[in-house]
Write an enzyme that holds these catalytic residues in place. Sequence first.
Site, PDB file in Angstrom:
ATOM      1  N   ARG A 108      -6.158  16.185   3.430  1.00  0.00           N
ATOM      2  CA  ARG A 108      -4.832  14.815   2.796  1.00  0.00           C
ATOM      3  C   ARG A 108      -3.888  15.868   2.621  1.00  0.00           C
ATOM      4  O   ARG A 108      -2.940  14.803   2.590  1.00  0.00           O
ATOM      5  CB  ARG A 108      -5.361  13.932   2.879  1.00  0.00           C
ATOM      6  CG  ARG A 108      -6.479  12.618   3.656  1.00  0.00           C
ATOM      7  CD  ARG A 108      -5.828  11.405   3.291  1.00  0.00           C
ATOM      8  NE  ARG A 108      -4.990  10.663   3.676  1.00  0.00           N
ATOM      9  CZ  ARG A 108      -5.482   9.205   3.287  1.00  0.00           C
ATOM     10  NH1 ARG A 108      -6.146   8.909   2.801  1.00  0.00           N
ATOM     11  NH2 ARG A 108      -3.843   9.197   3.528  1.00  0.00           N
ATOM     12  N   LYS A 119      -4.528  -1.610  -6.695  1.00  0.00           N
ATOM     13  CA  LYS A 119      -5.218  -0.698  -5.719  1.00  0.00           C
ATOM     14  C   LYS A 119      -5.386   0.653  -6.083  1.00  0.00           C
ATOM     15  O   LYS A 119      -4.181   1.576  -5.487  1.00  0.00           O
ATOM     16  CB  LYS A 119      -4.863  -0.789  -3.988  1.00  0.00           C
ATOM     17  CG  LYS A 119      -6.348  -0.606  -3.353  1.00  0.00           C
ATOM     18  CD  LYS A 119      -5.455  -0.394  -2.182  1.00  0.00           C
ATOM     19  CE  LYS A 119      -7.171   0.108  -1.178  1.00  0.00           C
ATOM     20  NZ  LYS A 119      -6.489   0.175   0.221  1.00  0.00           N
ATOM     21  N   TRP A 120      -5.933   1.385  -6.707  1.00  0.00           N
ATOM     22  CA  TRP A 120      -6.203   2.696  -7.489  1.00  0.00           C
ATOM     23  C   TRP A 120      -6.983   3.512  -6.811  1.00  0.00           C
ATOM     24  O   TRP A 120      -8.525   3.385  -6.513  1.00  0.00           O
ATOM     25  CB  TRP A 120      -6.791   2.886  -8.702  1.00  0.00           C
ATOM     26  CG  TRP A 120      -7.410   3.437  -9.046  1.00  0.00           C
ATOM     27  CD1 TRP A 120      -7.199   4.859  -8.867  1.00  0.00           C
ATOM     28  CD2 TRP A 120      -6.861   4.046 -10.781  1.00  0.00           C
ATOM     29  NE1 TRP A 120      -7.679   5.969 -10.326  1.00  0.00           N
ATOM     30  CE2 TRP A 120      -6.734   5.394 -11.254  1.00  0.00           C
ATOM     31  CE3 TRP A 120      -6.344   3.445 -12.112  1.00  0.00           C
ATOM     32  CZ2 TRP A 120      -6.575   5.927 -12.149  1.00  0.00           C
ATOM     33  CZ3 TRP A 120      -6.419   3.383 -13.739  1.00  0.00           C
ATOM     34  CH2 TRP A 120      -5.765   5.144 -13.801  1.00  0.00           C
ATOM     35  N   ASP A 121      -6.007   4.790  -6.074  1.00  0.00           N
ATOM     36  CA  ASP A 121      -7.155   5.287  -4.293  1.00  0.00           C
ATOM     37  C   ASP A 121      -7.131   6.490  -5.074  1.00  0.00           C
ATOM     38  O   ASP A 121      -6.462   7.011  -5.806  1.00  0.00           O
ATOM     39  CB  ASP A 121      -6.425   5.108  -3.257  1.00  0.00           C
ATOM     40  CG  ASP A 121      -6.886   5.248  -1.720  1.00  0.00           C
ATOM     41  OD1 ASP A 121      -8.528   5.388  -1.912  1.00  0.00           O
ATOM     42  OD2 ASP A 121      -6.581   5.035  -0.933  1.00  0.00           O
ATOM     43  N   MET A 122      -7.973   7.132  -4.516  1.00  0.00           N
ATOM     44  CA  MET A 122      -8.905   8.294  -4.949  1.00  0.00           C
ATOM     45  C   MET A 122      -9.205   9.382  -3.319  1.00  0.00           C
ATOM     46  O   MET A 122     -10.442   8.508  -3.133  1.00  0.00           O
ATOM     47  CB  MET A 122      -9.630   8.626  -5.498  1.00  0.00           C
ATOM     48  CG  MET A 122      -9.852   9.954  -6.411  1.00  0.00           C
ATOM     49  SD  MET A 122     -10.630  11.057  -5.096  1.00  0.00           S
ATOM     50  CE  MET A 122     -12.635  10.581  -5.350  1.00  0.00           C
ATOM     51  N   ASP A 162       1.170  -1.146  -0.054  1.00  0.00           N
ATOM     52  CA  ASP A 162       0.094   0.221   0.187  1.00  0.00           C
ATOM     53  C   ASP A 162       0.598   0.856  -0.201  1.00  0.00           C
ATOM     54  O   ASP A 162       1.929   1.300  -0.098  1.00  0.00           O
ATOM     55  CB  ASP A 162      -0.455  -0.196   1.412  1.00  0.00           C
ATOM     56  CG  ASP A 162      -2.115   0.534   0.726  1.00  0.00           C
ATOM     57  OD1 ASP A 162      -2.797   1.649   0.753  1.00  0.00           O
ATOM     58  OD2 ASP A 162      -3.755  -0.012   0.863  1.00  0.00           O
ATOM     59  N   ASP A 163       0.638   2.387   0.519  1.00  0.00           N
ATOM     60  CA  ASP A 163       1.541   3.898   0.312  1.00  0.00           C
ATOM     61  C   ASP A 163       2.271   3.203   1.222  1.00  0.00           C
ATOM     62  O   ASP A 163       2.750   2.939   2.136  1.00  0.00           O
ATOM     63  CB  ASP A 163       0.543   4.809   1.533  1.00  0.00           C
ATOM     64  CG  ASP A 163       0.404   6.445   0.427  1.00  0.00           C
ATOM     65  OD1 ASP A 163       1.512   6.765  -0.217  1.00  0.00           O
ATOM     66  OD2 ASP A 163      -0.509   6.861   1.493  1.00  0.00           O
ATOM     67  N   ASP A 209     -13.154   1.801   4.511  1.00  0.00           N
ATOM     68  CA  ASP A 209     -12.195   1.773   5.020  1.00  0.00           C
ATOM     69  C   ASP A 209     -12.786   1.255   6.176  1.00  0.00           C
ATOM     70  O   ASP A 209     -11.841   1.332   6.945  1.00  0.00           O
ATOM     71  CB  ASP A 209     -12.014   3.510   5.196  1.00  0.00           C
ATOM     72  CG  ASP A 209     -10.710   3.777   4.435  1.00  0.00           C
ATOM     73  OD1 ASP A 209     -10.488   3.297   3.205  1.00  0.00           O
ATOM     74  OD2 ASP A 209     -10.852   5.060   3.834  1.00  0.00           O
ATOM     75  N   CYS A 225     -10.765   2.498  -5.425  1.00  0.00           N
ATOM     76  CA  CYS A 225     -11.116   2.510  -3.584  1.00  0.00           C
ATOM     77  C   CYS A 225     -11.033   4.512  -4.313  1.00  0.00           C
ATOM     78  O   CYS A 225     -10.411   4.941  -4.583  1.00  0.00           O
ATOM     79  CB  CYS A 225      -9.470   2.165  -3.230  1.00  0.00           C
ATOM     80  SG  CYS A 225     -10.195   2.778  -1.478  1.00  0.00           S
TER      81      CYS A 225
END
Length: 757
Positions: free
Chosen positions: A444, A477-480, A367-368, A549, A527
């Site tokens: 954020r 995993k494509w987050d936004m 992940d990040d 989440d 995501c």
Amino acid sequence: MGIFVHEKTGEFHLYNNEISYIMKVLRNGQLGQLYFGKRIAQKDNYDYMIENSYRPTSAYVFEGEYSFSLEHLKQEYPSYGTSDFRMPAVEILQKNGSRITNFTYVSSKVYAGKPKLASLPATYTEKDEEADTLEILLRDELLNVELTLYYTIFNEENAIARSARFENKGGEEMQLTTAMSLSLDLPDADYAWMQFSGYWSRERHLKERTLQPGITSINSTRGDSGHVHNPFVVLKRPSADEFQGEALGFSLVYSGNFLAQAEVDSFGVTRMMMGINPFGFSWCLKGGESFQTPEAVVVYSDKGLNGMSQTFHRLYRYRLARGEWREKERPILINNWEATYFNFNEEKLVEIARTAKEDGVELFVLDDGWFSTRCTETSGLGDWWANTDRLPNGIKGLAQRIEDLGMKFGLWFELEMVNKDSELYRAHPDWIIKTPGRSTSHGRKQYVLDFSRKEVVDYIYGLVEKILSESKVSYIKWDMNRYITECFSAAYEAGQQGEIFHRYILGVYDLYERLISKFPHILFESCASGGGRFDPGMLYYAPQAWASDDSDAVERLKIQYGSSYAYPVSSMGAHVSVAPNHQLYRITPMETRGNVAYFGAFGYELDLTKLSEEDHAIVRRQIAFMKKYRSLIHNGTFYRLKSPFEGNITAWMVVSPDKKQAVVAYFKVLSETTSPFRRLKLQGLQENTRYHEVDLAAEGMDTSMQKGVQPGYFYGNELMNVGLVTSDYSVGEVSKEKHCADFWSRIIVLEAEEDCP
């Protein structure tokens, strides 16, 4: 099955074995709505369905005549201001300031199959015989603008897909300010409205209210579909429930700002509309140019809400999701985020992956925090290259180490965002969405890249393509993680600023399309801070989405139950996380966490290296269970049995397509004192088939929360009419047993007996 066009009467009848949809060209040339519902017989004329009469304060279309007012006629794609005072499906701002339009019938054509929508996600067919499509061409002669309405009826599903396309055939520029995907006038207002609303970590909670005169609506103005409201609503008869009665489902295949509303007029007519939110929207329609609306899907069920949902599930699972992973078994994964957050190095990641492999996990997801200078949320977004201080061998080297363990490797991205502390922002500060002369809000500590600009999308594609071409990546995993504020693009002139929200989403779709085309073997999971962009538009590109989440098992009962009204189980990312849970600090049994997460794209969101041997044993049993039954769970028929929005008990089940197996889940949130006797009536089984309960413990897959299998066998009609006995006690000696604790759950697997009479 198909589409009948009666040229003489100007009527159109779309039908299959179950539903009918009937329209008619009205006396003034506009298109009227006559009927949508249960299949009715084809006949030459349905004029009796047109209801119109004199009303003292109405306006009338024809001079000297008081029997034709658009205010009292059911229409297909209405406009405002020519005797109809309800909200319109279309509005065009013209050079002279007028917003009046008059789209009248020109022609129609019918063909097998379904057209692809340019640059937009949509349902599709693989064979022409799966569906039939009707195109109706309308024209505003004064404006020289053509409007094409598209209707596709699926032959095996109670579903109709709708969209609209505008084309400016003249030379005068104008602004399209309202362009809905669907408008449907219903003959009465005897409906309950169901919406799926919430916020971050409590997405898609069911809310219900009765329609009243006026407007009932939900929308998004956030730049995406959002956590707050899902682009899906239901109108059901008040007496309808999960298993019987009429229900209409409306779903928008779109990921940006949307509007869904029902307007009830003074005479009980309900106008349902769905499409791009007109608030803040305008599209500069220049001469020779066109605009295509997103697709809306409407489903009719006379078999209750489960019947409606099952239609959406089949359609979205097999004719919206695409590619290699549409029907392929999804890998069981572990994601390192809640295990490490930003505090990791390569050796720690490999240690977690090695432990996960020993337990049976198939995919490790980083992940990040793996890229550029990203050690906190304040820097690095936009700079998509490996942080070699943490990963000395880069993504290529780490991916190979994971592959050498016998696992697949996945990677997290947040491609639409940038930190100011990044090489990208320092080089291109004008590439973020911001309004000149105004302060720019952050979320954020990050900002939204201007994906309405092709050069921005091209740049991001180049960085990602390089990583994926060089490394063995099997999952993304494509987050936004934030909404759009101060919406403005420096690349467009003043008259086009109303286009930016939509152009942004088109840019997202373009990047997805390019990546899945170049790397078709990669499984994409969408995501957006969890469920902030959980919509059908995303399913077209990514067959699963991180549902929320909030990974707490108790909260996930409502989130996953609410999601199931429109979305298939296979689309819901659902993981087992640590206890105490990182969002609510609730302590729930490992077994219950698994029992909830089974009904989704299953995985783990914790540090397996820190588990006890007892918990490792549970994890191994959970993984064995999921590997055996995941195909059934993802591809079977899903039934909601008891709602978490109505009480302490939640239950659902999945039945295999051949009805020979079923997996039933039963959850009791809080323990009770002297609880009542209970039975759970099942659904979808074969009436006269004998079923027995599988002893999961004997197969090494027991969740350890079973009290023991129920003895003997059951006929399908027993299970559906009498039900499974689910009574338990909460006092005395038995209160020490696990099944009497808070957050208790149970999985029941039923199998048909091959030798049953």
